[in-house]
Design a protein around this motif. Structure first.
Motif, PDB file in Angstrom:
ATOM      1  N   LEU A   1       0.837  -1.190   0.000  1.00 36.23           N
ATOM      2  CA  LEU A   1       0.000   0.000   0.000  1.00 36.23           C
ATOM      3  C   LEU A   1       0.873   1.242   0.000  1.00 36.23           C
ATOM      4  O   LEU A   1       1.834   1.331   0.764  1.00 36.23           O
ATOM      5  CB  LEU A   1      -0.867  -0.033   1.268  1.00 36.23           C
ATOM      6  N   TYR A   2       0.539   2.202  -0.875  1.00 35.72           N
ATOM      7  CA  TYR A   2       1.259   3.470  -0.903  1.00 35.72           C
ATOM      8  C   TYR A   2       0.280   4.566  -1.272  1.00 35.72           C
ATOM      9  O   TYR A   2      -0.604   4.369  -2.110  1.00 35.72           O
ATOM     10  CB  TYR A   2       2.412   3.444  -1.923  1.00 35.72           C
ATOM     11  N   GLY A   3       0.438   5.720  -0.646  1.00 32.77           N
ATOM     12  CA  GLY A   3      -0.498   6.806  -0.857  1.00 32.77           C
ATOM     13  C   GLY A   3       0.058   7.952  -1.665  1.00 32.77           C
ATOM     14  O   GLY A   3       1.263   8.196  -1.705  1.00 32.77           O
ATOM     15  N   VAL A   4      -0.852   8.662  -2.302  1.00 33.66           N
ATOM     16  CA  VAL A   4      -0.567   9.914  -2.985  1.00 33.66           C
ATOM     17  C   VAL A   4      -1.481  10.933  -2.326  1.00 33.66           C
ATOM     18  O   VAL A   4      -2.705  10.773  -2.330  1.00 33.66           O
ATOM     19  CB  VAL A   4      -0.842   9.820  -4.500  1.00 33.66           C
TER      20      VAL A   4
ATOM     21  N   THR B   1      -4.499  13.314  -8.780  1.00 32.35           N
ATOM     22  CA  THR B   1      -5.127  12.366  -9.701  1.00 32.35           C
ATOM     23  C   THR B   1      -4.260  12.128 -10.932  1.00 32.35           C
ATOM     24  O   THR B   1      -4.139  10.993 -11.395  1.00 32.35           O
ATOM     25  CB  THR B   1      -6.533  12.848 -10.096  1.00 32.35           C
ATOM     26  N   GLY B   2      -3.640  13.168 -11.449  1.00 24.62           N
ATOM     27  CA  GLY B   2      -2.745  12.994 -12.593  1.00 24.62           C
ATOM     28  C   GLY B   2      -1.580  12.083 -12.268  1.00 24.62           C
ATOM     29  O   GLY B   2      -1.227  11.204 -13.060  1.00 24.62           O
ATOM     30  N   LEU B   3      -0.981  12.274 -11.085  1.00 25.10           N
ATOM     31  CA  LEU B   3       0.128  11.398 -10.688  1.00 25.10           C
ATOM     32  C   LEU B   3      -0.379   9.971 -10.478  1.00 25.10           C
ATOM     33  O   LEU B   3       0.281   9.016 -10.895  1.00 25.10           O
ATOM     34  CB  LEU B   3       0.823  11.922  -9.429  1.00 25.10           C
ATOM     35  N   MET B   4      -1.535   9.819  -9.852  1.00 27.76           N
ATOM     36  CA  MET B   4      -2.098   8.472  -9.660  1.00 27.76           C
ATOM     37  C   MET B   4      -2.255   7.769 -11.005  1.00 27.76           C
ATOM     38  O   MET B   4      -1.861   6.613 -11.168  1.00 27.76           O
ATOM     39  CB  MET B   4      -3.465   8.567  -8.965  1.00 27.76           C
TER      40      MET B   4
ATOM     41  N   LYS C   1      -9.713   5.812  -3.795  1.00 27.35           N
ATOM     42  CA  LYS C   1      -9.713   7.270  -3.739  1.00 27.35           C
ATOM     43  C   LYS C   1     -10.740   7.743  -2.733  1.00 27.35           C
ATOM     44  O   LYS C   1     -11.876   7.300  -2.745  1.00 27.35           O
ATOM     45  CB  LYS C   1     -10.036   7.873  -5.105  1.00 27.35           C
ATOM     46  N   HIS C   2     -10.321   8.668  -1.884  1.00 29.98           N
ATOM     47  CA  HIS C   2     -11.246   9.281  -0.943  1.00 29.98           C
ATOM     48  C   HIS C   2     -11.755  10.587  -1.521  1.00 29.98           C
ATOM     49  O   HIS C   2     -10.992  11.359  -2.097  1.00 29.98           O
ATOM     50  CB  HIS C   2     -10.562   9.559   0.401  1.00 29.98           C
TER      51      HIS C   2
ATOM     52  N   GLY D   1      -5.624  10.447  -1.394  1.00 25.85           N
ATOM     53  CA  GLY D   1      -6.290  11.080  -0.259  1.00 25.85           C
ATOM     54  C   GLY D   1      -5.877  10.421   1.035  1.00 25.85           C
ATOM     55  O   GLY D   1      -4.762   9.943   1.165  1.00 25.85           O
ATOM     56  N   TYR D   2      -6.774  10.370   1.987  1.00 22.23           N
ATOM     57  CA  TYR D   2      -6.515   9.780   3.305  1.00 22.23           C
ATOM     58  C   TYR D   2      -5.218  10.317   3.892  1.00 22.23           C
ATOM     59  O   TYR D   2      -4.386   9.579   4.392  1.00 22.23           O
ATOM     60  CB  TYR D   2      -6.484   8.255   3.224  1.00 22.23           C
ATOM     61  N   LYS D   3      -5.049  11.637   3.847  1.00 23.84           N
ATOM     62  CA  LYS D   3      -3.784  12.238   4.278  1.00 23.84           C
ATOM     63  C   LYS D   3      -3.483  12.044   5.748  1.00 23.84           C
ATOM     64  O   LYS D   3      -2.344  12.123   6.169  1.00 23.84           O
ATOM     65  CB  LYS D   3      -3.718  13.711   3.873  1.00 23.84           C
ATOM     66  N   ARG D   4      -4.490  11.778   6.573  1.00 24.85           N
ATOM     67  CA  ARG D   4      -4.249  11.621   8.016  1.00 24.85           C
ATOM     68  C   ARG D   4      -4.012  10.173   8.444  1.00 24.85           C
ATOM     69  O   ARG D   4      -3.774   9.901   9.605  1.00 24.85           O
ATOM     70  CB  ARG D   4      -5.406  12.238   8.787  1.00 24.85           C
ATOM     71  N   GLU D   5      -4.074   9.247   7.511  1.00 25.67           N
ATOM     72  CA  GLU D   5      -3.819   7.840   7.818  1.00 25.67           C
ATOM     73  C   GLU D   5      -2.309   7.594   7.906  1.00 25.67           C
ATOM     74  O   GLU D   5      -1.503   8.416   7.483  1.00 25.67           O
ATOM     75  CB  GLU D   5      -4.460   6.943   6.760  1.00 25.67           C
TER      76      GLU D   5
END
Length: 163
Positions: A3-6, A15-18, A36-37, A101-105
């Motif tokens: 798992l890795y987040g943007v 979204t463009g990077l994703m 995506k959140h 998204g999910y920046k606080r996780e």
């Protein structure tokens, strides 16, 4: 599953990077899913369709199946939004799940930053952000990549996750 987040603020290019990372990792032979959140109300179904009519009538869950895809729509109807962990548990196994998204996780993330967006960086106060992808030079205590250098960003994520 890895798992890795943007993450990053609105209109910085997440979204463009994703999209580019999904294409890059799948070209490398990995299976990739995304999660995506959205902070705003969103609906993937359209008024007038049979599935929409089922939901409006009160169905808790509508599964729309065709030879090309399956969509599962679950109505919360006042229930609490499922956590990231709960949503990940519902997903089929793949090599990599990219989360937007999910920046606080607490999962590892790369922050997307555009100078023209004029937003403050999240990274200086968040150790879960392992690197920043930006369209401008930044002085940080972690790697900063050119936002458009998708292959290098993918190499960094792959190395972080041991892919």
């Amino acid at each position: 599953m890895k798992l890795y987040g943007v993450t990053g603020w609105k209109n910085n290019g997440k979204t463009g990077l994703m999209e580019r990372l999904v294409a890059e990792f799948t070209a490398r032979g990995l299976t990739v899913s995304t999660l995506k959140h959205a902070h705003h109300a969103t609906d993937v179904d359209q008024p007038g369709t049979d599935s929409h009519r089922h939901r409006v009538a009160g169905a808790s869950e509508v599964v729309l199946a065709s030879p090309n895809r399956v969509a599962i729509m679950q109505e919360l109807r006042g229930a609490q939004e499922p956590s990231l962990t709960e949503l990940l548990a519902r997903m089929r196994p793949v090599d990599l799940i990219l989360v937007e998204g999910y920046k606080r996780e607490t999962h590892p993330k790369i922050e997307v930053h555009r100078a023209e967006a004029s937003t403050a960086l999240i990274a200086p106060n968040d150790p879960t952000i392992r690197a920043v992808a930006s369209d401008t030079a930044l002085e940080l205590d972690r790697p900063v990549f050119d936002l458009d250098d998708t292959a290098v960003i993918a190499d960094f994520i792959a190395a972080e996750l041991g892919l």
